[in-house]
Design a protein around this motif. Structure first.
Motif, short mmCIF file in Angstrom:
data_model
loop_
_atom_site.label_atom_id
_atom_site.label_comp_id
_atom_site.label_asym_id
_atom_site.label_seq_id
_atom_site.Cartn_x
_atom_site.Cartn_y
_atom_site.Cartn_z
N GLY A 122 0.80 -1.22 0.00
CA GLY A 122 0.00 0.00 0.00
C GLY A 122 0.83 1.27 0.00
N ARG A 123 2.14 1.14 -0.04
CA ARG A 123 3.04 2.29 -0.07
C ARG A 123 3.79 2.32 -1.39
NH1 ARG A 123 6.72 1.41 5.03
NH2 ARG A 123 7.79 3.23 4.12
N PRO A 124 4.28 3.47 -1.82
CA PRO A 124 5.12 3.50 -3.02
C PRO A 124 6.36 2.63 -2.85
CG PRO A 124 4.42 5.71 -2.40
CD PRO A 124 4.03 4.82 -1.27
N ILE A 125 6.69 1.88 -3.87
CA ILE A 125 7.86 1.01 -3.81
C ILE A 125 9.11 1.80 -3.47
CG2 ILE A 125 9.37 -0.42 -5.26
CD1 ILE A 125 6.77 -1.37 -6.67
N ALA A 126 9.22 3.02 -3.99
CA ALA A 126 10.39 3.86 -3.74
C ALA A 126 10.59 4.15 -2.25
CB ALA A 126 10.27 5.18 -4.51
N GLU A 127 9.51 4.12 -1.47
CA GLU A 127 9.60 4.40 -0.04
C GLU A 127 9.74 3.12 0.79
OE1 GLU A 127 6.17 6.56 1.17
OE2 GLU A 127 6.51 8.23 -0.21
N ALA A 128 9.18 2.02 0.31
CA ALA A 128 9.05 0.83 1.13
C ALA A 128 10.09 -0.24 0.87
CB ALA A 128 7.65 0.21 0.93
N ALA A 129 10.79 -0.17 -0.25
CA ALA A 129 11.68 -1.26 -0.64
C ALA A 129 13.15 -0.87 -0.63
CB ALA A 129 11.31 -1.78 -2.03
N HIS A 130 13.97 -1.78 -0.14
CA HIS A 130 15.42 -1.66 -0.31
C HIS A 130 15.74 -2.10 -1.74
CE1 HIS A 130 19.61 -1.61 0.43
NE2 HIS A 130 19.77 -2.91 0.62
N ARG A 131 16.50 -1.31 -2.47
CA ARG A 131 16.76 -1.49 -3.90
C ARG A 131 15.45 -1.35 -4.69
NH1 ARG A 131 21.86 -2.62 -3.39
NH2 ARG A 131 22.65 -4.31 -2.09
N PRO A 132 14.80 -0.18 -4.59
CA PRO A 132 13.48 0.00 -5.20
C PRO A 132 13.46 -0.16 -6.72
CG PRO A 132 14.35 2.09 -4.42
CD PRO A 132 15.24 1.03 -3.87
N GLU A 133 14.52 0.27 -7.40
CA GLU A 133 14.53 0.12 -8.86
C GLU A 133 14.51 -1.35 -9.25
OE1 GLU A 133 16.70 1.97 -7.16
OE2 GLU A 133 16.06 4.02 -7.67
N ARG A 134 15.30 -2.14 -8.54
CA ARG A 134 15.33 -3.59 -8.80
C ARG A 134 13.97 -4.21 -8.47
NH1 ARG A 134 17.33 -8.00 -11.47
NH2 ARG A 134 17.53 -9.79 -10.09
N TYR A 135 13.40 -3.80 -7.35
CA TYR A 135 12.09 -4.33 -6.92
C TYR A 135 11.03 -4.02 -7.98
CZ TYR A 135 8.53 -5.84 -3.60
OH TYR A 135 7.50 -6.52 -2.98
N ALA A 136 11.00 -2.76 -8.42
CA ALA A 136 10.00 -2.36 -9.41
C ALA A 136 10.20 -3.11 -10.73
CB ALA A 136 10.07 -0.86 -9.64
N GLY A 137 11.47 -3.31 -11.12
CA GLY A 137 11.74 -4.04 -12.35
C GLY A 137 11.21 -5.46 -12.30
N LEU A 138 11.41 -6.13 -11.17
CA LEU A 138 10.91 -7.50 -11.02
C LEU A 138 9.38 -7.53 -10.95
CD1 LEU A 138 13.48 -8.87 -8.41
CD2 LEU A 138 13.30 -9.50 -10.84
N ALA A 139 8.80 -6.46 -10.38
CA ALA A 139 7.34 -6.39 -10.24
C ALA A 139 6.66 -5.96 -11.53
CB ALA A 139 6.98 -5.42 -9.12
N GLY A 140 7.44 -5.43 -12.49
CA GLY A 140 6.86 -4.98 -13.75
C GLY A 140 6.16 -3.65 -13.66
N CYS A 141 6.73 -2.74 -12.86
CA CYS A 141 6.11 -1.42 -12.70
C CYS A 141 7.20 -0.39 -12.46
CB CYS A 141 5.11 -1.45 -11.54
SG CYS A 141 5.86 -1.80 -9.94
N ALA A 142 6.84 0.80 -12.04
CA ALA A 142 7.79 1.87 -11.76
C ALA A 142 7.99 2.00 -10.25
CB ALA A 142 7.27 3.19 -12.32
N PRO A 143 9.15 2.52 -9.82
CA PRO A 143 9.38 2.69 -8.38
C PRO A 143 8.34 3.57 -7.69
CG PRO A 143 11.44 2.92 -9.59
CD PRO A 143 10.33 2.87 -10.62
N GLU A 144 7.72 4.46 -8.45
CA GLU A 144 6.70 5.35 -7.86
C GLU A 144 5.36 4.64 -7.65
OE1 GLU A 144 8.43 6.08 -10.66
OE2 GLU A 144 9.96 7.27 -9.61
#
Length: 201
Positions: A122-144
Motif C-alpha cells: 500500500g506504499r510507493p515502492i520507492a519508499e518501502a523497498a530496499h533497492r526499489p529500482e530492482r524491486y519495481a523491475g521484477l514487479a513490472g512497474c515503476a518505483p513510484e
C-alpha cells in the motif's frame, strides 16, 4: 503453534533472508529451540542482535554489528543442532529485492525462509523497498507505483530464492491477498505479538 513448527525448522542450517523481521524471526526460532544446541550466525553486515539469545557467531564490525563468522558453515553445523543464519540486510525497510550476487546463501542450507514485512504494502515502492529500482523491475512497474500483493508475489516468485515465506506484521496490515498468491508454503503472522494467523499449506 510455534513458529519453528509452522516453518518446519529442522536440525541443520536454516537461512533467513528478505526484510521486515529477519532478526526477530531468528531470535524467536532460537528461543523456541533453546532446549537444543543453537547457533545464530550472520552472513552479512546486518543489525544488532538482541541480548540473551543463544550462541552468536560472527565477526564484530563495530556498533554492535556482526559480519560472517570465521568458521565454515560445516564446522558450525558440527557444533550445534540448529544453525540459524541471517543472510542479508534490508536497511530497516519492509520490502527488498536482491541483486544478482545476493543473498549469499550457504550451500549447507537445508531451508531458506524469505521474510516480507506487510507494512510495505500500500506504499510507493520507492519508499518501502530496499533497492526499489530492482524491486519495481521484477514487479513490472515503476518505483513510484504502489506495492500491491500482486506485485509483491511477483517479486518473490521472480527471485525464487526461498523454500518458505513468512509474511510478518499481520497485526499492522492484511496479508491475506498476498498469502493466496504465493505458490510455496507460507505463513501469515505477527512476530511482535507472537501470533500465527494462517498458513497456506
Amino acid at each position: 503453534m510455534l513458529f519453528s513448527e509452522a516453518l518446519e525448522i529442522r536440525p541443520g542450517l536454516t537461512a533467513v533472508m528478505g526484510s521486515g523481521g529477519k532478526t526477530s524471526l531468528v531470535c524467536r526460532l532460537a528461543d523456541e529451540r533453546s532446549a537444543a544446541r543453537v547457533i545464530i550466525a550472520l552472513q552479512a553486515r546486518v543489525g544488532t542482535v538482541a541480548p540473551g539469545t543463544p550462541a552468536i557467531v560472527g565477526t564484530p564490525c563495530g556498533d554492535g554489528k556482526f559480519g560472517p563468522p570465521e568458521q565454515s558453515w560445516a564446522e558450525l553445523c558440527a557444533l550445534a543442532d540448529y544453525v540459524l543464519v541471517e543472510a542479508d540486510g534490508s536497511r530497516g525497510l519492509p520490502l527488498k529485492a536482491h541483486l544478482s550476487h545476493e543473498p549469499v546463501l550457504p550451500q549447507e542450507a537445508g531451508q531458506v525462509i524469505a521474510v516480507l514485512g506487510l507494512t510495505g504494502l500500500g506504499r510507493p515502492i520507492a519508499e518501502a523497498a530496499h533497492r526499489p529500482e530492482r524491486y519495481a523491475g521484477l514487479a513490472g512497474c515503476a518505483p513510484e507505483d504502489i506495492a500491491t500483493p500482486e506485485r509483491a508475489a511477483r517479486v518473490l516468485e521472480a527471485e525464487a530464492l526461498h523454500t518458505r515465506v513468512l509474511l510478518n506484521q499481520a497485526d499492522a496490515a492484511d496479508g491475506t491477498a498476498l498469502l493466496a498468491r504465493l505458490h510455496c508454503p507460507a505463513v501469515l503472522a505477527s512476530l511482535r505479538k507472537g501470533e500465527i494467523v494462517s498458513c497456506s499449506f
